[in-house]
Design an enzyme around this catalytic site. Structure first.
Site, PDB file in Angstrom:
ATOM      1  N   SER A 163       0.762  -1.289  -0.118  1.00  0.00           N
ATOM      2  CA  SER A 163       0.023  -0.002   0.005  1.00  0.00           C
ATOM      3  C   SER A 163       1.042   1.381   0.081  1.00  0.00           C
ATOM      4  O   SER A 163       0.120   2.281   0.078  1.00  0.00           O
ATOM      5  CB  SER A 163      -1.143  -0.026   1.290  1.00  0.00           C
ATOM      6  OG  SER A 163      -0.292  -0.034   2.438  1.00  0.00           O
ATOM      7  N   ASN A 203      -3.675   5.973  -0.735  1.00  0.00           N
ATOM      8  CA  ASN A 203      -3.147   6.364   0.456  1.00  0.00           C
ATOM      9  C   ASN A 203      -2.241   7.628   0.513  1.00  0.00           C
ATOM     10  O   ASN A 203      -2.130   8.308   1.608  1.00  0.00           O
ATOM     11  CB  ASN A 203      -1.901   5.215   1.141  1.00  0.00           C
ATOM     12  CG  ASN A 203      -2.797   4.054   1.844  1.00  0.00           C
ATOM     13  OD1 ASN A 203      -3.753   4.129   2.133  1.00  0.00           O
ATOM     14  ND2 ASN A 203      -2.292   3.010   1.285  1.00  0.00           N
ATOM     15  N   GLU A 231      -5.727  -0.611  -7.036  1.00  0.00           N
ATOM     16  CA  GLU A 231      -4.740   0.361  -7.652  1.00  0.00           C
ATOM     17  C   GLU A 231      -3.700  -0.589  -8.327  1.00  0.00           C
ATOM     18  O   GLU A 231      -3.203  -1.558  -7.857  1.00  0.00           O
ATOM     19  CB  GLU A 231      -3.975   0.959  -6.430  1.00  0.00           C
ATOM     20  CG  GLU A 231      -4.557   2.325  -5.983  1.00  0.00           C
ATOM     21  CD  GLU A 231      -3.549   3.095  -5.132  1.00  0.00           C
ATOM     22  OE1 GLU A 231      -3.496   4.230  -5.373  1.00  0.00           O
ATOM     23  OE2 GLU A 231      -3.141   2.511  -4.161  1.00  0.00           O
ATOM     24  N   HIS A 291      -2.767  -3.606  -5.800  1.00  0.00           N
ATOM     25  CA  HIS A 291      -3.259  -3.247  -4.527  1.00  0.00           C
ATOM     26  C   HIS A 291      -4.700  -3.142  -4.264  1.00  0.00           C
ATOM     27  O   HIS A 291      -5.364  -2.233  -4.862  1.00  0.00           O
ATOM     28  CB  HIS A 291      -2.521  -1.613  -4.222  1.00  0.00           C
ATOM     29  CG  HIS A 291      -2.959  -0.949  -2.700  1.00  0.00           C
ATOM     30  ND1 HIS A 291      -3.146   0.338  -2.604  1.00  0.00           N
ATOM     31  CD2 HIS A 291      -3.316  -1.749  -1.578  1.00  0.00           C
ATOM     32  CE1 HIS A 291      -3.415   0.535  -1.317  1.00  0.00           C
ATOM     33  NE2 HIS A 291      -3.427  -0.816  -0.562  1.00  0.00           N
TER      34      HIS A 291
END
Length: 321
Positions: A150, A229, A191, A179
């Site tokens: 992540s 993130n 992702e 991800h």
């Protein structure tokens, strides 16, 4: 002016296309008969179950060095399938078929015949690079090597596969990040992050696989925190700082975001569900990789991790579970 990363990627395109021709020109998703997932935690088992149930990959091998973790993970998979049957989302035959596709092992060498691997272990760079170094040795020359990281650089992870000759992209070009979001069976977003070495063919194969798993992919550059993130964690961290500095009580912080911005849960509750140790690890990567003070982790977040209050998985975080 073009960025250094953009120019470097352009310079690698021709080399990557040559490598791609060598390892998988005749392969497509229909030939991905065996998928490996490393890590039997909530993320790993979620990925494995969706691959078995939605994508119907014939063999999904779940690898973990702990038999207890494997047993716990498979019980979790059974519970999710039973719940889907009870709610009439799937039939009992479909649940049985999905479960039969899952295999478990404590031996990473069992990934020697897979077509695609997804690593889903904790966010520790040394652990991930050690795993990818091993995968480079044991996996077939066509296998895609994906990480569920992540926050950690895909370029760094891919470099672990080229320790003898950094210019040899035969393995590094097949490293990518897929991800997935937590909980994997529920969240649609994935992702897709390319490292500097990643070939376009690797990207295309990864996109096709996650779509077959029923997910909606978004592509991100290999930049600290990627997209999700880079946006989410500073938001959570700022909420923790608000609690830490007395701007508001935890209930008020979460309630104003739920009732004022229509998100399903507030930032502190969300942090508990993600895992406070994971939040801290990501914030540390953002802070160290960018050098920007706006990504400094909250002092309270660090203290809670030190106390072992990691959120839902430990039974205590900002809330008790």
């Amino acid at each position: 002016m073009a960025s250094f990363e953009h120019l470097a990627r352009q310079a690698l395109r021709s080399a990557n296309s040559t490598v791609a021709r060598k390892f998988s020109t005749s392969r497509n998703l229909a030939e991905v008969q065996k998928l490996g997932v490393i890590g039997a935690g909530q993320m790993g088992l979620g990925i494995a179950l969706v691959a078995a149930q939605k994508a119907q990959v014939p063999v999904v091998k779940v690898i973990d060095n702990s038999q207890a973790s494997l047993d716990k993970g498979l019980k979790f998979a059974d519970k999710l399938l039973e719940k889907d049957v009870a709610k009439q989302r799937i039939s009992q035959d479909e649940a049985t078929a999905a479960r039969s596709r899952l295999q478990a092992s404590t031996n990473i060498e069992d990934l020697s015949d897979v077509d695609f691997v997804i690593e889903a272990v904790p966010e520790v760079l040394d652990l991930k690079t050690a795993i990818f170094g091993k995968l480079a040795e044991i996996c077939p020359s066509h296998a895609i090597l994906a990480t569920n990281t992540s926050s950690i650089s895909i370029t760094k992870i891919a470099a672990a596969t080229t320790t003898k000759d950094p210019t040899d992209l035969s393995t590094a070009s097949r490293v990518i990040s897929t991800h997935f979001m937590n909980p994997v069976p529920v969240q649609k977003g994935v992702e897709i992050i390319s490292g500097l070495q990643t070939s376009q063919q690797t990207v295309d194969i990864a996109l096709e696989l996650v779509r077959k798993m029923g997910k909606i992919p978004s592509q991100s550059a290999d930049s600290p925190g990627f997209l999700a993130n880079r946006i989410l964690m500073p938001y959570i961290n700022e909420a923790i700082i608000c609690l830490e500095t007395g701007v508001g009580a935890k209930e008020d912080i979460d309630n104003i975001m739920k009732n004022g911005t229509n998100v399903p849960m507030g930032p502190l509750q969300l942090a508990d569900f993600i895992g406070l140790d994971t939040c801290l690890a990501i914030m540390r990567v953002l802070h160290s990789e960018t050098g920007d003070s706006k990504y400094r982790p909250s002092v309270l977040l660090g203290k809670m991790v030190d106390a072992g209050w990691l959120g839902k998985k430990s039974g205590k975080g900002f809330y008790d579970y």
